[in-house]
Scaffold this motif. Structure first.
Motif, PDB file in Angstrom:
ATOM      1  N   GLU A   1     -15.762  55.830 136.039  1.00 20.42           N
ATOM      2  CA  GLU A   1     -15.098  55.976 137.328  1.00 20.42           C
ATOM      3  C   GLU A   1     -14.953  54.595 137.932  1.00 20.42           C
ATOM      4  O   GLU A   1     -15.900  53.801 137.905  1.00 20.42           O
ATOM      5  CB  GLU A   1     -15.912  56.859 138.290  1.00 20.42           C
ATOM      6  CG  GLU A   1     -16.046  58.300 137.872  1.00 20.42           C
ATOM      7  CD  GLU A   1     -14.752  59.077 137.972  1.00 20.42           C
ATOM      8  OE1 GLU A   1     -13.884  58.711 138.790  1.00 20.42           O
ATOM      9  OE2 GLU A   1     -14.611  60.057 137.227  1.00 20.42           O
TER      10      GLU A   1
ATOM     11  N   LEU B   1     -15.023  52.592 141.041  1.00 23.97           N
ATOM     12  CA  LEU B   1     -15.546  52.744 142.394  1.00 23.97           C
ATOM     13  C   LEU B   1     -15.436  51.427 143.143  1.00 23.97           C
ATOM     14  O   LEU B   1     -15.480  50.349 142.548  1.00 23.97           O
ATOM     15  CB  LEU B   1     -17.011  53.179 142.370  1.00 23.97           C
ATOM     16  CG  LEU B   1     -17.334  54.493 141.669  1.00 23.97           C
ATOM     17  CD1 LEU B   1     -18.832  54.732 141.662  1.00 23.97           C
ATOM     18  CD2 LEU B   1     -16.623  55.648 142.349  1.00 23.97           C
TER      19      LEU B   1
ATOM     20  N   ASP C   1     -18.585  53.348 147.935  1.00 25.91           N
ATOM     21  CA  ASP C   1     -18.161  54.669 147.462  1.00 25.91           C
ATOM     22  C   ASP C   1     -19.386  55.385 146.894  1.00 25.91           C
ATOM     23  O   ASP C   1     -20.298  54.751 146.366  1.00 25.91           O
ATOM     24  CB  ASP C   1     -17.106  54.550 146.360  1.00 25.91           C
ATOM     25  CG  ASP C   1     -15.740  54.171 146.890  1.00 25.91           C
ATOM     26  OD1 ASP C   1     -15.569  54.136 148.116  1.00 25.91           O
ATOM     27  OD2 ASP C   1     -14.850  53.895 146.063  1.00 25.91           O
ATOM     28  N   GLN C   2     -19.376  56.701 146.995  1.00 23.08           N
ATOM     29  CA  GLN C   2     -20.476  57.488 146.464  1.00 23.08           C
ATOM     30  C   GLN C   2     -19.976  58.341 145.309  1.00 23.08           C
ATOM     31  O   GLN C   2     -18.839  58.810 145.322  1.00 23.08           O
ATOM     32  CB  GLN C   2     -21.074  58.392 147.539  1.00 23.08           C
ATOM     33  CG  GLN C   2     -21.709  57.628 148.672  1.00 23.08           C
ATOM     34  CD  GLN C   2     -22.201  58.556 149.770  1.00 23.08           C
ATOM     35  OE1 GLN C   2     -22.123  59.767 149.656  1.00 23.08           O
ATOM     36  NE2 GLN C   2     -22.719  57.968 150.831  1.00 23.08           N
ATOM     37  N   MET C   3     -20.850  58.545 144.319  1.00 16.85           N
ATOM     38  CA  MET C   3     -20.532  59.389 143.176  1.00 16.85           C
ATOM     39  C   MET C   3     -21.758  60.215 142.837  1.00 16.85           C
ATOM     40  O   MET C   3     -22.874  59.700 142.819  1.00 16.85           O
ATOM     41  CB  MET C   3     -20.119  58.550 141.969  1.00 16.85           C
ATOM     42  CG  MET C   3     -19.755  59.390 140.749  1.00 16.85           C
ATOM     43  SD  MET C   3     -19.148  58.431 139.335  1.00 16.85           S
ATOM     44  CE  MET C   3     -20.644  57.686 138.747  1.00 16.85           C
TER      45      MET C   3
ATOM     46  N   SER D   1     -27.057  60.917 142.010  1.00 14.55           N
ATOM     47  CA  SER D   1     -26.143  60.383 143.023  1.00 14.55           C
ATOM     48  C   SER D   1     -26.349  58.877 143.144  1.00 14.55           C
ATOM     49  O   SER D   1     -27.483  58.405 143.138  1.00 14.55           O
ATOM     50  CB  SER D   1     -26.419  61.030 144.380  1.00 14.55           C
ATOM     51  OG  SER D   1     -26.176  62.405 144.327  1.00 14.55           O
TER      52      SER D   1
ATOM     53  N   GLY E   1     -17.035  62.753 144.222  1.00 11.75           N
ATOM     54  CA  GLY E   1     -16.951  61.413 144.789  1.00 11.75           C
ATOM     55  C   GLY E   1     -16.663  61.446 146.268  1.00 11.75           C
ATOM     56  O   GLY E   1     -15.994  62.344 146.766  1.00 11.75           O
TER      57      GLY E   1
END
Length: 198
Positions: A35, A37, A41-43, A81, A112
């Motif tokens: 991904e 990012l 940003d959060q994933m 996370s 996300g």
């Protein structure tokens, strides 16, 4: 206090991104995904092993420079996370390299949260905030349903396998029983036979 909440809500405007996957990982192999990012940003990756071996898998997430951020070794299910500390391609991998025989089936979801900074200072309407909260809740319910479906499939496969083994064990016991009975009848019959001497 209300002003602080308003400022925080305008600071962390987000859009939910969700995707769900089901993959098969051959023995002694690994599957990696990525991904792109941006900072802050959060994933979140939620995964579960649905079949194969001891239902365990190795999982890790690495940053754009290749350093491991999080690592789960031999877990059957997990939720990881992260919040990106730098821009770039973040990679997450599922590894079945510890197994030399069993292929693994893994179901995973990726969520996300895209960070929107100070440039988005418009006030978020309460209805929009509620819609986002509901969307997040629906995503959680969807994850839980997928988890339950995989667990049901695993338990059904176990029950069917056990049922087949019990059936074949019963058939083999019946064959052995009739074989022993036939041999005993033959042996007793030959024991009571009158032998003629010429």
């Amino acid at each position: 206090m209300a002003r602080l909440l308003l400022w925080l809500s305008s600071l962390f405007l987000f859009f939910q991104l969700v995707s769900s996957h089901l993959i098969e990982i051959p023995a002694s192999k690994k599957e990696c995904f990525f991904e792109d990012l941006h900072e802050h940003d959060q994933m979140t990756v939620t995964y579960q092993v649905g079949g194969g071996g001891h239902l365990d898998i190795d999982f890790w997430i690495s940053d754009p420079e290749g350093g491991a951020i999080r690592k789960n070794i031999r877990y059957s299910t997990g939720t990881v996370s992260i919040t990106a500390t730098k821009d770039g391609r973040h990679e997450y991998c599922f590894s079945n390299q510890m197994s030399t025989i069993a292929d693994k089936i893994v179901s995973f979801n990726v969520h996300g949260v895209i960070y929107v900074g100070d440039e988005a200072t418009e006030v978020v309407a309460p209805i929009e905030r509620e819609i986002r909260t509901l969307a997040h809740g629906l995503t959680s319910v969807k994850d839980e349903q997928e988890y339950i479906v995989i667990r049901e499939r695993t338990h059904r496969n176990t029950a069917e396998s056990t049922n087949a083994r019990v059936k074949w064990w019963s058939i083999s016991q019946t064959v052995v029983l009739f074989s022993v009975v036939a041999w005993q009848v033959y042996y007793l019959k030959s024991f009571f036979e009158v032998k003629r001497v010429i």
